[in-house]
Design an enzyme around this catalytic site. Structure first.
Site, PDB file in Angstrom:
ATOM      1  N   ARG A   1      45.263  84.661 -11.475  1.00 40.31           N
ATOM      2  CA  ARG A   1      45.768  84.949 -10.137  1.00 40.31           C
ATOM      3  C   ARG A   1      47.296  84.983 -10.098  1.00 40.31           C
ATOM      4  O   ARG A   1      47.885  85.470  -9.141  1.00 40.31           O
ATOM      5  CB  ARG A   1      45.236  83.921  -9.146  1.00 40.31           C
TER       6      ARG A   1
ATOM      7  N   SER B   1      82.994  82.924  -3.820  1.00 42.39           N
ATOM      8  CA  SER B   1      82.981  81.466  -3.825  1.00 42.39           C
ATOM      9  C   SER B   1      83.284  80.979  -2.421  1.00 42.39           C
ATOM     10  O   SER B   1      84.125  81.548  -1.720  1.00 42.39           O
ATOM     11  CB  SER B   1      84.026  80.923  -4.813  1.00 42.39           C
TER      12      SER B   1
ATOM     13  N   ASN C   1      31.308  80.829  -0.561  1.00 45.72           N
ATOM     14  CA  ASN C   1      32.162  80.046  -1.464  1.00 45.72           C
ATOM     15  C   ASN C   1      32.236  80.713  -2.838  1.00 45.72           C
ATOM     16  O   ASN C   1      32.355  80.052  -3.863  1.00 45.72           O
ATOM     17  CB  ASN C   1      31.659  78.600  -1.595  1.00 45.72           C
ATOM     18  N   HIS C   2      32.152  82.040  -2.840  1.00 44.69           N
ATOM     19  CA  HIS C   2      32.187  82.815  -4.087  1.00 44.69           C
ATOM     20  C   HIS C   2      32.811  84.173  -3.772  1.00 44.69           C
ATOM     21  O   HIS C   2      32.250  84.957  -2.987  1.00 44.69           O
ATOM     22  CB  HIS C   2      30.779  82.988  -4.645  1.00 44.69           C
ATOM     23  N   ASP C   3      33.960  84.440  -4.364  1.00 48.58           N
ATOM     24  CA  ASP C   3      34.721  85.633  -3.993  1.00 48.58           C
ATOM     25  C   ASP C   3      34.032  86.940  -4.363  1.00 48.58           C
ATOM     26  O   ASP C   3      34.022  87.893  -3.572  1.00 48.58           O
ATOM     27  CB  ASP C   3      36.141  85.570  -4.579  1.00 48.58           C
TER      28      ASP C   3
ATOM     29  N   SER D   1      40.424  81.921 -14.503  1.00 49.53           N
ATOM     30  CA  SER D   1      40.413  82.492 -13.162  1.00 49.53           C
ATOM     31  C   SER D   1      41.657  82.122 -12.373  1.00 49.53           C
ATOM     32  O   SER D   1      42.337  82.990 -11.820  1.00 49.53           O
ATOM     33  CB  SER D   1      39.161  82.012 -12.416  1.00 49.53           C
TER      34      SER D   1
ATOM     35  N   ARG E   1      62.638  85.276  -0.095  1.00 52.25           N
ATOM     36  CA  ARG E   1      63.949  85.887  -0.350  1.00 52.25           C
ATOM     37  C   ARG E   1      63.858  87.227  -1.068  1.00 52.25           C
ATOM     38  O   ARG E   1      64.592  88.175  -0.771  1.00 52.25           O
ATOM     39  CB  ARG E   1      64.797  84.908  -1.174  1.00 52.25           C
ATOM     40  N   TYR E   2      62.934  87.345  -2.031  1.00 53.76           N
ATOM     41  CA  TYR E   2      62.880  88.543  -2.868  1.00 53.76           C
ATOM     42  C   TYR E   2      61.796  89.541  -2.446  1.00 53.76           C
ATOM     43  O   TYR E   2      61.549  90.514  -3.162  1.00 53.76           O
ATOM     44  CB  TYR E   2      62.637  88.154  -4.332  1.00 53.76           C
TER      45      TYR E   2
ATOM     46  N   HIS F   1      80.253  85.325 -34.756  1.00 59.86           N
ATOM     47  CA  HIS F   1      80.544  83.883 -34.639  1.00 59.86           C
ATOM     48  C   HIS F   1      81.662  83.625 -33.635  1.00 59.86           C
ATOM     49  O   HIS F   1      82.370  82.618 -33.716  1.00 59.86           O
ATOM     50  CB  HIS F   1      80.923  83.281 -36.003  1.00 59.86           C
TER      51      HIS F   1
ATOM     52  N   ARG G   1      32.470  80.047 -21.725  1.00 61.54           N
ATOM     53  CA  ARG G   1      33.402  80.287 -20.633  1.00 61.54           C
ATOM     54  C   ARG G   1      33.651  79.008 -19.842  1.00 61.54           C
ATOM     55  O   ARG G   1      32.733  78.251 -19.555  1.00 61.54           O
ATOM     56  CB  ARG G   1      32.857  81.355 -19.659  1.00 61.54           C
TER      57      ARG G   1
END
Length: 459
Positions: free
Chosen positions: A347, A298, A93-95, A343, A14-15, A174, A338
């Site tokens: 993201r 509405s 398997n490792h970015d 990680s 949507r955005y 108030h 670590r």
């Protein structure tokens, strides 16, 4: 590309039209591109080390033309190349390792095979990630968020404040009528609050980690002990516009990032306060909203013109703050040297910023639809003459009058039991005071419309 109709997140559905520009900084493509950027610039910096200290790179062509060709790898980085890296990642398997292999292929294509083992030399993945991510955040902040978003908001609010500067407004503390103020000054309350936070935000450094597997340059010093790797890395990150943390584990400790996110959360909180006030003023009929042709307020009540832009802004600010709070609380905490929790959390860095951008755009749309209902403002002031009691009792105190507060309290509280308190009520009270005609004339001149005090000149 997934259809916006099938996206799970409204940011990608949507955005999307409102936040698509943030993909340049926070998308998977952007993360990969910034990683390539860091790896290439790191290799160039290695080439700039004196040949006697690193003879293995002495034969690399160090001309501007050659470095320009290297930088072209990330400057012309395409979607197809990002997809190639994603395919390599399926194997590794490792970015980050996939990024390294991609750049090595580029070296093969350009005849630089002899030097390709100096890509990612001595580094751990977080040296790349904890430099690429703050670099992308820096670019987002300086090229988009500070100016195009927060800057535009401040300018819009200043314009409104100036436009409404001298218009009296019945204040409410108030929820009850209180000493009058002006519409412009009440807008400037938010401008000042925002400006302090924005200035604070701009002073938080974009922190990087660049120091090897556990922050001690172990691999660097064991292979090239004559090179000052600490000085090298400080200069390298400074060249990128980042501040390198000197003592780290495998990852950057994220304290500066947490401070930045907390500051953004405070900005959002100030803006939630603003949109709620504007919503309330609309409900009090102090503002009217322009009607957009074809728009429905509405599905059941045809007459409705709802403050939907302010409500949308409030909702998205809330989502943004929830994520900012989680990120700032979680990221500085990591087990021992670590764990991997940072990680997956990192993201999502673009998500709270996206919701903030959506909110600010909604707020600006809402402000653009507003017209001040000065007749209603005037009526509410004229219907609340008791608010001048503060002014009258203060002048009487100045004149040494006996118990002026108590006298005004009896008039404005007890008097209400006998009907509405009006200008005539105060006229009769002033006429009965045992003071000089000069003071009485001073008191008679006070009205809810002119008892608005003073504030510093708007900047």
């Amino acid at each position: 590309m997934i259809s916006t109709l099938h996206a799970i997140s409204p940011l990608d559905g949507r955005y999307w039209g409102q936040v698509s520009s943030l993909a340049d900084y926070f998308s998977e493509y952007a993360l990969i591109k910034y990683r390539v950027h860091v790896e290439v610039e790191y290799f160039i910096s290695l080439c700039e080390i004196d040949r006697e200290h690193m003879p293995q790179l002495a034969g690399f062509d160090r001309t501007d033309e050659s470095f320009s060709k290297l930088r072209n790898i990330y400057q012309t980085f395409s979607d197809a190349e990002a997809m190639k890296i994603k395919e390599l990642e399926k194997i590794t398997n490792h970015d980050v390792k996939a990024v390294e292999y991609f750049i090595k292929e580029k070296f093969d294509q350009n005849g630089w095979q002899a030097y390709k083992e100096f890509i990612h030399f001595g580094l751990t993945s977080q040296d790349v990630n904890n430099t690429a991510i703050p670099l992308s955040l820096k670019d987002f902040s300086e090229k988009f968020f500070w100016g195009n978003v927060l800057g535009d908001l401040i300018q819009n609010l200043k314009k409104r404040a100036k436009e409404w500067e001298g218009i009296p407004l019945l204040a409410r503390t108030h929820g009850q009528p209180a000493s009058p103020t002006t519409v412009g000054k009440e807008i400037y309350v938010f401008i000042e609050r925002l400006q302090y936070q924005i200035d604070m935000l701009k002073n938080i450094p974009f922190a990087a980690k660049f120091g090897g597997a556990t922050g001690n340059f172990n691999a660097h010093y064991i292979s090239f002990p004559s090179i000052d790797w600490i000085d090298f890395s400080n200069k390298f990150t400074t060249k990128l516009g980042l501040k390198r943390m000197q003592y780290t584990t495998q990852i950057e400790h994220y304290d500066h990032l947490a401070a930045m996110l907390d500051c953004c959360k405070r900005i959002n909180t100030i803006l939630i306060d603003l949109v709620r006030d504007m919503w309330t003023y609309i409900s009090m009929e102090y503002f009217t909203q322009s009607i957009q042709k074809g728009e429905v307020g509405s599905s059941a009540m045809p007459h409705k013109v709802n403050p939907i832009d302010f409500e949308n802004a409030e909702g998205n600010f809330g989502i943004s703050n929830a994520l900012f709070e989680h990120l700032s609380a979680k990221l500085p905490v990591s087990r021992l040297q670590r764990d991997l929790t940072d990680s997956t959390v990192l993201r999502n860095l673009g998500v709270p910023f996206s919701h903030s951008v959506i909110s600010i755009k909604s707020l600006l749309r809402g402000l653009a639809k507003l017209s001040l209902n000065e007749d209603k403002l005037r009526k509410d002031l004229e219907d609340n003459w008791p608010v001048v009691s503060e002014a009258i009792q203060t002048i009487l105190r100045r004149e040494g009058y006996d118990k002026p507060y108590e006298a005004l309290k009896d008039l404005t509280r007890v008097g209400k039991e006998h009907g509405k308190i009006t200008q005539q009520t105060f006229e009769e009270f002033i006429n009965g005071l045992k003071t000089t005609e000069k003071v009485k004339a001073e008191l008679r001149a006070i009205t809810p419309l002119n008892y608005t005090g003073k504030h510093p000149q708007f900047s």
